[in-house]
Design a protein around this motif. Structure first.
Motif, PDB file in Angstrom:
ATOM      1  N   LEU A 213       0.839  -1.190   0.000  1.00 32.10           N
ATOM      2  CA  LEU A 213       0.000   0.000   0.000  1.00 32.10           C
ATOM      3  C   LEU A 213       0.879   1.247   0.000  1.00 32.10           C
ATOM      4  O   LEU A 213       1.950   1.274   0.616  1.00 32.10           O
ATOM      5  CB  LEU A 213      -0.895   0.015   1.242  1.00 32.10           C
ATOM      6  CG  LEU A 213      -2.012  -1.036   1.312  1.00 32.10           C
ATOM      7  CD1 LEU A 213      -2.742  -0.923   2.643  1.00 32.10           C
ATOM      8  CD2 LEU A 213      -2.982  -0.893   0.167  1.00 32.10           C
ATOM      9  N   SER A 214       0.411   2.279  -0.681  1.00 30.62           N
ATOM     10  CA  SER A 214       1.161   3.534  -0.736  1.00 30.62           C
ATOM     11  C   SER A 214       0.967   4.314   0.560  1.00 30.62           C
ATOM     12  O   SER A 214       0.045   4.041   1.345  1.00 30.62           O
ATOM     13  CB  SER A 214       0.689   4.372  -1.919  1.00 30.62           C
ATOM     14  OG  SER A 214      -0.643   4.821  -1.695  1.00 30.62           O
ATOM     15  N   ASN A 215       1.803   5.316   0.781  1.00 26.16           N
ATOM     16  CA  ASN A 215       1.663   6.174   1.962  1.00 26.16           C
ATOM     17  C   ASN A 215       0.341   6.925   1.944  1.00 26.16           C
ATOM     18  O   ASN A 215      -0.254   7.178   2.996  1.00 26.16           O
ATOM     19  CB  ASN A 215       2.832   7.155   2.041  1.00 26.16           C
ATOM     20  CG  ASN A 215       4.138   6.474   2.413  1.00 26.16           C
ATOM     21  OD1 ASN A 215       4.130   5.424   3.054  1.00 26.16           O
ATOM     22  ND2 ASN A 215       5.256   7.053   1.996  1.00 26.16           N
ATOM     23  N   GLN A 219      -2.540   6.679   4.771  1.00 23.95           N
ATOM     24  CA  GLN A 219      -3.090   7.868   5.409  1.00 23.95           C
ATOM     25  C   GLN A 219      -4.613   7.855   5.357  1.00 23.95           C
ATOM     26  O   GLN A 219      -5.284   8.324   6.289  1.00 23.95           O
ATOM     27  CB  GLN A 219      -2.554   9.132   4.730  1.00 23.95           C
ATOM     28  CG  GLN A 219      -2.934  10.431   5.424  1.00 23.95           C
ATOM     29  CD  GLN A 219      -2.472  10.496   6.872  1.00 23.95           C
ATOM     30  OE1 GLN A 219      -1.298  10.261   7.167  1.00 23.95           O
ATOM     31  NE2 GLN A 219      -3.400  10.818   7.787  1.00 23.95           N
ATOM     32  N   GLU A 220      -5.173   7.309   4.289  1.00 30.78           N
ATOM     33  CA  GLU A 220      -6.629   7.194   4.188  1.00 30.78           C
ATOM     34  C   GLU A 220      -7.178   6.290   5.298  1.00 30.78           C
ATOM     35  O   GLU A 220      -8.268   6.535   5.829  1.00 30.78           O
ATOM     36  CB  GLU A 220      -7.013   6.650   2.808  1.00 30.78           C
ATOM     37  CG  GLU A 220      -6.791   7.659   1.682  1.00 30.78           C
ATOM     38  CD  GLU A 220      -7.034   7.056   0.292  1.00 30.78           C
ATOM     39  OE1 GLU A 220      -7.177   5.818   0.195  1.00 30.78           O
ATOM     40  OE2 GLU A 220      -7.080   7.829  -0.681  1.00 30.78           O
ATOM     41  N   LEU A 224      -9.707   7.494   8.227  1.00 32.69           N
ATOM     42  CA  LEU A 224     -10.968   6.799   8.459  1.00 32.69           C
ATOM     43  C   LEU A 224     -11.112   6.417   9.933  1.00 32.69           C
ATOM     44  O   LEU A 224     -12.180   6.582  10.542  1.00 32.69           O
ATOM     45  CB  LEU A 224     -11.049   5.544   7.583  1.00 32.69           C
ATOM     46  CG  LEU A 224     -12.364   4.756   7.575  1.00 32.69           C
ATOM     47  CD1 LEU A 224     -13.547   5.677   7.304  1.00 32.69           C
ATOM     48  CD2 LEU A 224     -12.314   3.649   6.542  1.00 32.69           C
ATOM     49  N   LEU A 225     -10.032   5.965  10.526  1.00 33.50           N
ATOM     50  CA  LEU A 225     -10.054   5.654  11.957  1.00 33.50           C
ATOM     51  C   LEU A 225     -10.323   6.904  12.789  1.00 33.50           C
ATOM     52  O   LEU A 225     -11.069   6.865  13.774  1.00 33.50           O
ATOM     53  CB  LEU A 225      -8.725   5.018  12.376  1.00 33.50           C
ATOM     54  CG  LEU A 225      -8.465   3.585  11.899  1.00 33.50           C
ATOM     55  CD1 LEU A 225      -7.026   3.181  12.175  1.00 33.50           C
ATOM     56  CD2 LEU A 225      -9.424   2.613  12.574  1.00 33.50           C
ATOM     57  N   VAL A 232      -3.863   5.699  15.967  1.00 39.31           N
ATOM     58  CA  VAL A 232      -3.000   4.528  15.809  1.00 39.31           C
ATOM     59  C   VAL A 232      -1.793   4.632  16.734  1.00 39.31           C
ATOM     60  O   VAL A 232      -1.193   5.698  16.887  1.00 39.31           O
ATOM     61  CB  VAL A 232      -2.537   4.390  14.341  1.00 39.31           C
ATOM     62  CG1 VAL A 232      -1.482   3.299  14.194  1.00 39.31           C
ATOM     63  CG2 VAL A 232      -3.731   4.091  13.451  1.00 39.31           C
ATOM     64  N   ASN A 233      -1.456   3.520  17.359  1.00 36.26           N
ATOM     65  CA  ASN A 233      -0.266   3.431  18.196  1.00 36.26           C
ATOM     66  C   ASN A 233       0.955   3.247  17.299  1.00 36.26           C
ATOM     67  O   ASN A 233       1.143   2.185  16.702  1.00 36.26           O
ATOM     68  CB  ASN A 233      -0.400   2.247  19.160  1.00 36.26           C
ATOM     69  CG  ASN A 233       0.745   2.141  20.139  1.00 36.26           C
ATOM     70  OD1 ASN A 233       1.794   2.767  19.962  1.00 36.26           O
ATOM     71  ND2 ASN A 233       0.573   1.353  21.177  1.00 36.26           N
ATOM     72  N   ALA A 234       1.780   4.282  17.197  1.00 34.03           N
ATOM     73  CA  ALA A 234       2.930   4.257  16.286  1.00 34.03           C
ATOM     74  C   ALA A 234       3.906   3.135  16.613  1.00 34.03           C
ATOM     75  O   ALA A 234       4.567   2.576  15.720  1.00 34.03           O
ATOM     76  CB  ALA A 234       3.654   5.603  16.324  1.00 34.03           C
TER      77      ALA A 234
END
Length: 349
Positions: A213-215, A219-220, A224-225, A232-234
């Motif tokens: 998947l692309s960056n 990001q999408e 959405l989240l 998101v937990n990095a």
């Protein structure tokens, strides 16, 4: 429209129009229901996380917990799982969702991308719980939805130690799952060679595909989240190529479902220690018991090891050589050396 046959208590819960009727469906007094909503009592403590730091646990007192268990029962009875959600789903004749079903969806893919939602339960506000209870299959009026949401939530969010939180998180995330799957379907239409798959196991989200998947596409997903209040937990954001070990909810998915070699080595080591030192000494060492070891302690220890062996067979299959060997070893050891336990049950593998 709910297609499955519902428990009579669930029907009472759905049809309740007053607090008295609602309390009857939850098998408690309406005065107690009003009391726990007006003054919810929780005990707060922390437990260490595997990744470091601590997780805050909020556990309701016995009265509220008893009500929440009844509430969890009816919500599980009403909930119809979607194909993407594999965690916190009760097994039924028609559905069987678990860590293995979640992992199997991503077998033999070129890329596996795992992300983790930060503070999953506490990211779900009371307002979101109430809003979802006004949607199908519940369709509660606003007043009833808010009342039930207050029974479930604490300090305007989903508490981590409530019996209701697992099923409620799935209910709240149902629209997210559907929207994420629609996004996946659109990408697959655009690129027929992508073969993108999405699953969610509680706060663990996994994508797998033939192409990376692309960056922009990632990001999408983040966006959405964020629409649903999740971040998101990095530290738990990882992408695994097919030439690397690919893991999904603790199961290796490169070619077929598999477990970490360390998992198997640990079982082998424990069985060796049992044979060498005996069950009593092995139990004391495992549970760090300094006083006399009881039969119940030993029973608990054997059941823990049997559970690990059973999970090995569950993931790798009952024909797996290690599974059959371990099952025979622990069964033979207990039967031969500790027949004096008589009627003490050690469960089944």
């Amino acid at each position: 429209m709910i297609e499955k046959k519902l428990h009579w208590r669930t029907q009472l819960f759905l049809n309740a129009r007053t607090n008295k009727q609602l309390s009857t469906s939850l098998i408690c007094k309406d005065t107690l229901l009003a009391e726990v909503i007006e003054n919810p009592v929780y005990t707060k403590f922390t437990i260490p996380k595997k990744s470091g730091g601590f997780r805050i646990i909020q556990v309701p007192d016995k009265n509220l917990k008893r009500i929440q268990k009844k509430l969890s029962f009816v919500l599980n009875d009403l909930y119809i799982p979607n194909e993407n959600s594999h965690g916190f789903v009760k097994k039924s004749k028609k559905t069987s969702y678990h860590t293995l079903s979640n992992a199997k969806a991503h077998i033999s893919k070129n890329f596996v991308w795992n992300i983790d939602i930060t503070d999953f339960f506490s990211s779900i506000p009371t307002a979101a719980v109430a809003a979802n209870l006004m949607e199908p299959p519940f369709k509660f009026v606003a007043e009833k939805a808010k009342y039930i949401a207050l029974l479930i939530c604490y300090k305007k969010q989903l508490p981590t130690g409530s019996p209701c939180s697992p099923i409620v998180s799935n209910i709240v995330c149902n629209n997210l799952d559907k929207k994420m799957q629609s996004w996946v379907n659109e990408l697959n239409k655009t690129d027929e060679n992508l073969h993108l798959v999405f699953t969610r196991y509680a706060d663990d989200i996994t994508f797998s595909s033939s192409d990376q998947l692309s960056n922009i596409q990632k990001q999408e997903v983040y966006d959405l989240l964020a629409e649903y209040g999740f971040a998101v937990n990095a530290k738990k954001n990882r992408e695994q190529h097919k030439l690397q070990a690919q893991w999904v909810t603790g199961i290796k998915v490169n070619e077929k479902p598999n477990l970490d070699r360390k998992y198997i080595r640990n079982i082998r080591a424990v069985l060796y220690q049992m044979k060498k030192n005996g069950l009593e000494e092995s139990t004391a060492k495992y549970f760090e018991i300094t006083q006399e070891v009881s039969i119940l302690d030993m029973e608990k220890f054997v059941n823990v090891i049997k559970g690990r062996i059973a999970y090995l067979g569950f993931v790798k299959g009952k024909e797996d050589a290690n599974y059959m060997k371990f099952k025979n070893e622990i069964g033979q050891y207990v039967n031969i050396c500790y027949g004096a336990f008589g009627k003490v049950s050690f469960g089944k593998v």
